[in-house]
Design a protein around this motif. Structure first.
Motif, short mmCIF file in Angstrom:
data_model
loop_
_atom_site.label_atom_id
_atom_site.label_comp_id
_atom_site.label_asym_id
_atom_site.label_seq_id
_atom_site.Cartn_x
_atom_site.Cartn_y
_atom_site.Cartn_z
N UNK A 81 0.83 -1.21 0.00
CA UNK A 81 0.00 0.00 0.00
C UNK A 81 0.87 1.27 0.00
N UNK A 82 1.91 1.27 0.82
CA UNK A 82 2.78 2.45 0.90
C UNK A 82 3.56 2.67 -0.39
N UNK A 83 4.01 1.60 -1.01
CA UNK A 83 4.73 1.72 -2.28
C UNK A 83 3.81 2.31 -3.35
N UNK A 84 2.57 1.82 -3.38
CA UNK A 84 1.63 2.27 -4.41
C UNK A 84 1.17 3.70 -4.19
N UNK A 85 1.03 4.11 -2.93
CA UNK A 85 0.49 5.44 -2.64
C UNK A 85 1.56 6.52 -2.54
N UNK A 86 2.80 6.16 -2.80
CA UNK A 86 3.89 7.16 -2.80
C UNK A 86 4.65 7.10 -4.13
#
Length: 264
Positions: A81-86
């Protein structure tokens, strides 16, 4: 946690817990973390974060026993999730793409975050019922927190006041409607209009970039300090709050505010 949940040698209380029964304990631990942070006590913060981490491990262990997911799945889910949202930090969605320069401000990042989440919801709902930008705003959130999230979601698709002055004008309108309900002695309308006033106050806080929950907690703290000062003043005068006149209490209250202003 596996030992505590062991069917033969584990703890009876820990074995008894379910995902549902843990929720109230989790909420309590979250507030204890916040309290420790506000006190600025690093030792207590560390201790309370451990208690909160324990809750995460607890949920994951219960789920692992049923074959749903485990702690590794929890960590993997937040990583993805963090990789995709940043994308401004990880351009191709991988850790190896880290290190590229970015000029996005914190406000830009927050706006993009909401847009990415909206796209995720639309992709998840593709082929099923129509998706709403308000989907998955947890109904169990405290009302102030949920109001802010609903407003932020609506704002992400352009439904928002452009100026803080517009929100203030809206608040004045809502207060006038509350006053009208009070004049009509309509209890149902009073609750309705009071809710609109509170909702608009949250909106105002959002436009001021202030957290309404934090603002209200600090107002609570100020009230508590001042009221305790008022109680002390009444005792020193050989009386009590209940026995004092309204004028005397107002005098004590103003004295408490002056004393507080000198300290802070």
């Amino acid at each position: 946690m596996a030992c505590l949940r062991d069917p033969e040698h584990g703890c009876a209380w820990d074995r008894k817990q379910t995902l549902s029964s843990l929720t109230r304990h989790t909420l309590e631990e979250v507030y204890e973390v916040i309290d420790a942070v506000e006190q600025g006590d690093s030792v207590k913060i560390c201790d309370e974060l451990g208690d909160l981490l324990f809750q995460v491990v607890f949920y994951a262990r219960i789920a692992e026993e049923s074959g749903s997911f485990d702690l590794g799945d929890v960590a993997d889910a937040i990583l993805r999730k963090l990789l995709h949202r940043h994308p401004h930090i990880f351009p191709d969605g991988s850790l190896t793409s880290f290190g590229q320069p970015t000029e996005l401000s914190a406000d830009d990042v927050e706006r993009n975050w909401e847009l990415i989440k909206n796209a995720e919801r639309e992709n998840a709902a593709r082929g099923s019922e129509p998706v709403s930008v308000l989907d998955d705003v947890a109904s169990a959130l405290p009302a102030i927190e949920r109001a802010g999230k609903l407003q932020k979601r609506a704002s992400s698709v352009g439904f928002d006041w452009q100026e803080t002055s517009q929100v203030l004008s809206c608040l004045q309108t809502e207060i006038a409607e509350l006053q009208e309900a009070l004049a009509n002695s309509d209890s149902q309308a009073q609750e309705h209009e009071l809710g609109d006033v509170l909702f608009t106050c949250v909106n105002l806080a959002r436009h001021l970039k202030a957290d309404p929950e934090t603002a209200l907690r600090r107002a609570n703290q100020r009230f508590e300090r001042r009221f305790r000062h008022l109680e002390t003043s009444a005792r020193e005068a050989g009386s009590s709050v209940a026995e004092s006149t309204a004028e005397t209490l107002e005098h004590y209250w103003q004295a408490a505010k002056r004393s507080e202003n000198q300290k802070y």
